[in-house]
Design an enzyme around this catalytic site. Structure first.
Site: not given
Length: 406
Positions: A80, A172
């Site tokens: 991400d 994350e």
């Protein structure tokens, strides 16, 4: 294929996570990159590559002949990107033989060499940026590309390695990358996240972190008749904030220094709310910071009446140092691998957290390695092809070093 060539493809996939989602993964769009990576891992010979229902990618590469007794080693990166800058429609730009001077990216954004002094040292390299309208996504798609390229090289060149376990995580950037990580299924004894700054940097000391929400209850009356009656919740919020040390804000701290960071504020006369993140590398100082907030809340409740101030504190993650020190070979071998790649290793503190911090406290010791990128989380993000090559070299050398370990 060089790492930067893979990275350019990954950077164009929209994978921004969403802290307000409440779902796992927080955005379905992360599955696009996850499935792409699983297919590429299979093509590289990692036949067990898979994507689970929460968007985690797992795969393993069997040990090379003669290395079967080596400990299983993991490499981890996240898919991400942060939502602090646009992450959709990323158009990577290559600047071959970069001249080390200020560079106009477009959309009114300039990489200013006076502001970003590290640029001078990148002269002659192939600089990679976005076009000024989005972030680049080197955090952490560069780490993914470097891991994939290391896997390709190890096999193509017949280099030694024990069992290698690969994990690519979602979310994350919103602090949930390790939340549903399946350590037993992953299969590694030790691991590294490839999610740091400049190549050659090693990180195993991160912040202890907490989130704080402070709510204030006021009393509203018409301002023309407010004397002795009105209690403005917004003023209470400002009083609370002013009681925290101004010198201990992020903009005044560096290195191992902790901070109180005001991240949000809303309010009316009747009610107000402040959001904070609290950080410190030292466990005792971290506890003292939380205690200071509790004391301020208690004093204000004594002054204005019980229930005026409500403080909610929630720990987010902890410093991984205590979990890494018993396995300090992880740092020593990383230092050796950096030197083998022609780099002088530098140990730096993480002024934030990584998946590795949470994983270390879950039982998988997991320090962090630099990817070669700069200016993460913004429009001025950049990396170079050459630094990505060096980061790949570090991973290849690490695999070889652990192939010899018992």
């Amino acid at each position: 294929m060089r790492a930067y060539e893979r990275f350019i493809r990954y950077a164009q996939v929209y994978t921004t996570s969403d802290p307000a989602s409440g779902a796992h993964p927080s955005t379905q769009r992360q599955f696009e990159l996850a499935r792409m990576l699983a297919e590429e891992l299979k093509a590289l010979g990692l036949a067990d590559a898979r994507v689970d229902e929460h968007c985690y990618v797992y795969a393993s590469l069997a040990a090379a002949p003669g290395c079967e007794t080596a400990p299983a080693l993991g490499f981890i990166a996240h898919m991400d990107t942060v939502n602090d800058a646009p992450g959709e429609g990323v158009r990577p730009q290559l600047h071959p033989d970069y001249n080390g001077e200020s560079l106009t990216l477009g959309h009114g954004v300039t990489l200013d060499v006076e502001r970003f002094g590290f640029l001078k040292a990148l002269k002659g390299q192939t600089l990679i940026t976005a076009d000024g309208s989005t972030l680049l996504g080197a955090d952490d798609k560069a780490g993914i590309a470097e891991i994939m390229t290391a896997l390709e090289r190890l096999q193509a060149e017949g280099l030694p390695h024990g069992k290698l376990c690969i994990g690519f995580t979602p979310d994350e950037e919103i602090g949930e990358g390790a939340s549903l990580f399946d350590i037993p299924a992953f299969g590694a004894k030790y691991a590294y996240t490839v999610d740091g700054g400049d190549v050659g940097e090693l990180e195993y000391q991160n912040f202890n972190a907490a989130a704080a929400v402070v709510s204030f209850k006021g009393f509203s009356v018409h301002p023309g008749s407010a004397k002795g009656l009105m209690v403005n919740a917004q003023n209470l919020a400002m009083e609370f904030h002013a009681a925290l040390p101004a010198a201990e804000r992020p903009e005044h701290t560096e290195g191992w220094q902790g901070f109180f960071h005001l991240t949000s504020m809303t309010g009316t006369v009747s009610s107000a709310k402040l959001g904070y993140i609290v950080r410190d590398h030292d466990k005792a100082k971290f506890a003292a910071r939380k205690e200071a907030m509790q004391q301020i809340a208690a004093m204000m409740n004594e002054k204005y009446g019980e229930g005026t101030v409500t403080l909610e504190l929630r720990d987010s993650y902890y410093n991984m140092e205590e979990k890494i020190l018993p396995h300090y070979h992880l740092i020593e071998n990383a230092q050796t691998a950096c030197r083998m790649a022609g780099l002088e290793p530098v140990i730096v503190p993480i002024r934030g957290g990584t998946d590795g911090a949470t994983l270390s406290h879950m039982g998988l010791p997991c320090p962090n390695l630099g990817t070669g990128g700069f200016n993460f989380h913004g429009l001025c993000e950049c990396i170079t092809a050459e630094k990505m090559d060096q980061a790949t070299d570090v991973l290849v050398h690490l695999a070889a070093l652990y192939a010899k370990a018992e």
